[in-house]
Write a protein that holds these residues in place. Structure first.
Motif, PDB file in Angstrom:
ATOM      1  N   THR A   1      21.582  28.699  43.865  1.00  0.00           N
ATOM      2  CA  THR A   1      22.358  28.142  42.808  1.00  0.00           C
ATOM      3  C   THR A   1      23.396  28.838  42.250  1.00  0.00           C
ATOM      4  N   SER A   2      22.863  30.229  41.927  1.00  0.00           N
ATOM      5  CA  SER A   2      23.549  31.416  41.018  1.00  0.00           C
ATOM      6  C   SER A   2      24.720  31.776  42.028  1.00  0.00           C
ATOM      7  N   LEU A   3      24.523  31.878  43.316  1.00  0.00           N
ATOM      8  CA  LEU A   3      25.741  32.228  44.280  1.00  0.00           C
ATOM      9  C   LEU A   3      26.413  31.225  44.403  1.00  0.00           C
ATOM     10  N   GLY A   4      26.163  29.873  44.488  1.00  0.00           N
ATOM     11  CA  GLY A   4      27.228  28.869  44.643  1.00  0.00           C
ATOM     12  C   GLY A   4      27.941  28.795  43.448  1.00  0.00           C
ATOM     13  N   THR A   5      27.232  28.880  42.205  1.00  0.00           N
ATOM     14  CA  THR A   5      28.079  28.963  41.115  1.00  0.00           C
ATOM     15  C   THR A   5      28.944  29.857  40.945  1.00  0.00           C
ATOM     16  N   GLY A   6      28.711  31.039  41.315  1.00  0.00           N
ATOM     17  CA  GLY A   6      29.551  32.371  41.324  1.00  0.00           C
ATOM     18  C   GLY A   6      30.851  31.905  42.446  1.00  0.00           C
ATOM     19  N   HIS A   7      30.382  31.295  43.448  1.00  0.00           N
ATOM     20  CA  HIS A   7      31.521  31.090  44.526  1.00  0.00           C
ATOM     21  C   HIS A   7      32.557  30.092  43.903  1.00  0.00           C
ATOM     22  N   LYS A   8      32.003  29.152  43.399  1.00  0.00           N
ATOM     23  CA  LYS A   8      33.155  28.341  42.588  1.00  0.00           C
ATOM     24  C   LYS A   8      33.685  29.119  41.432  1.00  0.00           C
ATOM     25  N   THR A   9      33.387  29.772  40.712  1.00  0.00           N
ATOM     26  CA  THR A   9      34.012  30.508  39.592  1.00  0.00           C
ATOM     27  C   THR A   9      34.845  31.352  40.362  1.00  0.00           C
ATOM     28  N   LEU A  10      34.597  32.189  41.496  1.00  0.00           N
ATOM     29  CA  LEU A  10      35.506  33.061  42.259  1.00  0.00           C
ATOM     30  C   LEU A  10      37.002  32.068  42.674  1.00  0.00           C
ATOM     31  N   LEU A  11      36.359  31.068  43.288  1.00  0.00           N
ATOM     32  CA  LEU A  11      37.528  30.277  43.562  1.00  0.00           C
ATOM     33  C   LEU A  11      38.696  29.637  42.546  1.00  0.00           C
ATOM     34  N   ASN A  12      37.854  29.387  41.536  1.00  0.00           N
ATOM     35  CA  ASN A  12      38.582  28.927  40.086  1.00  0.00           C
ATOM     36  C   ASN A  12      39.406  30.204  39.485  1.00  0.00           C
ATOM     37  N   ILE A  13      38.934  31.418  39.587  1.00  0.00           N
ATOM     38  CA  ILE A  13      39.638  32.223  39.060  1.00  0.00           C
ATOM     39  C   ILE A  13      40.980  32.668  39.953  1.00  0.00           C
ATOM     40  N   HIS A  14      40.668  32.632  41.166  1.00  0.00           N
ATOM     41  CA  HIS A  14      41.745  32.654  42.182  1.00  0.00           C
ATOM     42  C   HIS A  14      42.896  31.636  42.106  1.00  0.00           C
ATOM     43  N   ALA A  15      42.413  30.557  41.814  1.00  0.00           N
ATOM     44  CA  ALA A  15      43.280  29.541  41.599  1.00  0.00           C
ATOM     45  C   ALA A  15      44.252  29.654  40.079  1.00  0.00           C
ATOM     46  N   LEU A  16      43.443  30.105  39.069  1.00  0.00           N
ATOM     47  CA  LEU A  16      44.128  30.542  38.014  1.00  0.00           C
ATOM     48  C   LEU A  16      45.127  31.608  38.003  1.00  0.00           C
ATOM     49  N   PHE A  17      44.849  32.618  38.849  1.00  0.00           N
ATOM     50  CA  PHE A  17      45.505  33.860  38.901  1.00  0.00           C
ATOM     51  C   PHE A  17      46.872  33.155  39.813  1.00  0.00           C
ATOM     52  N   ARG A  18      46.700  32.539  40.881  1.00  0.00           N
ATOM     53  CA  ARG A  18      47.693  31.997  41.788  1.00  0.00           C
ATOM     54  C   ARG A  18      48.644  31.199  40.869  1.00  0.00           C
ATOM     55  N   ASP A  19      48.213  30.228  40.090  1.00  0.00           N
ATOM     56  CA  ASP A  19      49.077  29.430  39.055  1.00  0.00           C
ATOM     57  C   ASP A  19      49.634  30.277  38.268  1.00  0.00           C
ATOM     58  N   GLY A  20      49.011  31.178  37.562  1.00  0.00           N
ATOM     59  CA  GLY A  20      49.693  32.157  36.497  1.00  0.00           C
ATOM     60  C   GLY A  20      50.885  32.852  37.236  1.00  0.00           C
ATOM     61  N   ASP A  21      50.528  33.142  38.489  1.00  0.00           N
ATOM     62  CA  ASP A  21      51.707  33.966  39.132  1.00  0.00           C
ATOM     63  C   ASP A  21      52.943  33.008  39.321  1.00  0.00           C
ATOM     64  N   ALA A  22      52.660  31.837  39.785  1.00  0.00           N
ATOM     65  CA  ALA A  22      53.823  30.792  40.194  1.00  0.00           C
ATOM     66  C   ALA A  22      54.413  30.650  38.753  1.00  0.00           C
ATOM     67  N   ASN A  23      53.634  30.462  37.855  1.00  0.00           N
ATOM     68  CA  ASN A  23      54.268  30.231  36.456  1.00  0.00           C
ATOM     69  C   ASN A  23      55.147  31.335  35.972  1.00  0.00           C
ATOM     70  N   GLY A  24      54.692  32.446  36.099  1.00  0.00           N
ATOM     71  CA  GLY A  24      55.656  33.858  35.841  1.00  0.00           C
ATOM     72  C   GLY A  24      56.857  33.845  36.611  1.00  0.00           C
ATOM     73  N   ALA A  25      56.618  33.597  37.964  1.00  0.00           N
ATOM     74  CA  ALA A  25      57.816  33.563  38.927  1.00  0.00           C
ATOM     75  C   ALA A  25      58.894  32.693  38.459  1.00  0.00           C
ATOM     76  N   ARG A  26      58.324  31.588  38.028  1.00  0.00           N
ATOM     77  CA  ARG A  26      59.259  30.222  37.374  1.00  0.00           C
ATOM     78  C   ARG A  26      60.044  30.956  36.096  1.00  0.00           C
ATOM     79  N   ILE A  27      59.229  31.451  35.225  1.00  0.00           N
ATOM     80  CA  ILE A  27      59.953  32.020  34.149  1.00  0.00           C
ATOM     81  C   ILE A  27      61.050  32.726  34.351  1.00  0.00           C
ATOM     82  N   PHE A  28      60.936  33.785  35.467  1.00  0.00           N
ATOM     83  CA  PHE A  28      62.134  34.635  35.852  1.00  0.00           C
ATOM     84  C   PHE A  28      63.457  33.888  36.625  1.00  0.00           C
ATOM     85  N   LEU A  29      63.080  32.580  36.927  1.00  0.00           N
ATOM     86  CA  LEU A  29      64.131  32.131  37.752  1.00  0.00           C
ATOM     87  C   LEU A  29      65.058  31.575  36.978  1.00  0.00           C
TER      88      LEU A  29
END
Length: 94
Positions: A66-94
């Motif tokens: 249960t704990s590792l499953g929660t950590g796994h989902k959290t890691l995937l969510n963090i990754h998605a947030l960073f990817r979205d933030g990176d994409a948004n940052g790139a759009r700002i500079f365009l």
């Protein structure tokens, strides 16, 4: 101060965690299968000890899964947030 997120590395980490939990579940299943008849093979005072130990490791694995499953989902969510933030940052500079 700039920082670098290696998106593929985050995906790899999530995959490693997921596979480790799955592999441990397989090992525990094999162990439980091998010890299935231990209660009958061990007569006397040791029998309840085996049952208690098996129950304890199954409960511990369940909690860990249960704990590792929660950590796994959290890691995937963090990754998605960073990817979205990176994409948004790139759009700002365009």
């Amino acid at each position: 101060m700039p920082f670098l997120i290696q998106h593929d590395g985050a995906d790899d980490s999530a995959d490693v965690i997921g596979k480790a939990v799955q592999d441990l579940g397989t090992i525990l299943g094999d162990l439980n299968q091998a010890l299935h008849d231990m209660d009958q093979a061990v007569q006397g005072q040791a029998s309840p000890i085996w049952a208690d130990q098996q129950k304890a490791w199954n409960e511990d694995y369940g909690a860990m899964e249960t704990s590792l499953g929660t950590g796994h989902k959290t890691l995937l969510n963090i990754h998605a947030l960073f990817r979205d933030g990176d994409a948004n940052g790139a759009r700002i500079f365009l």
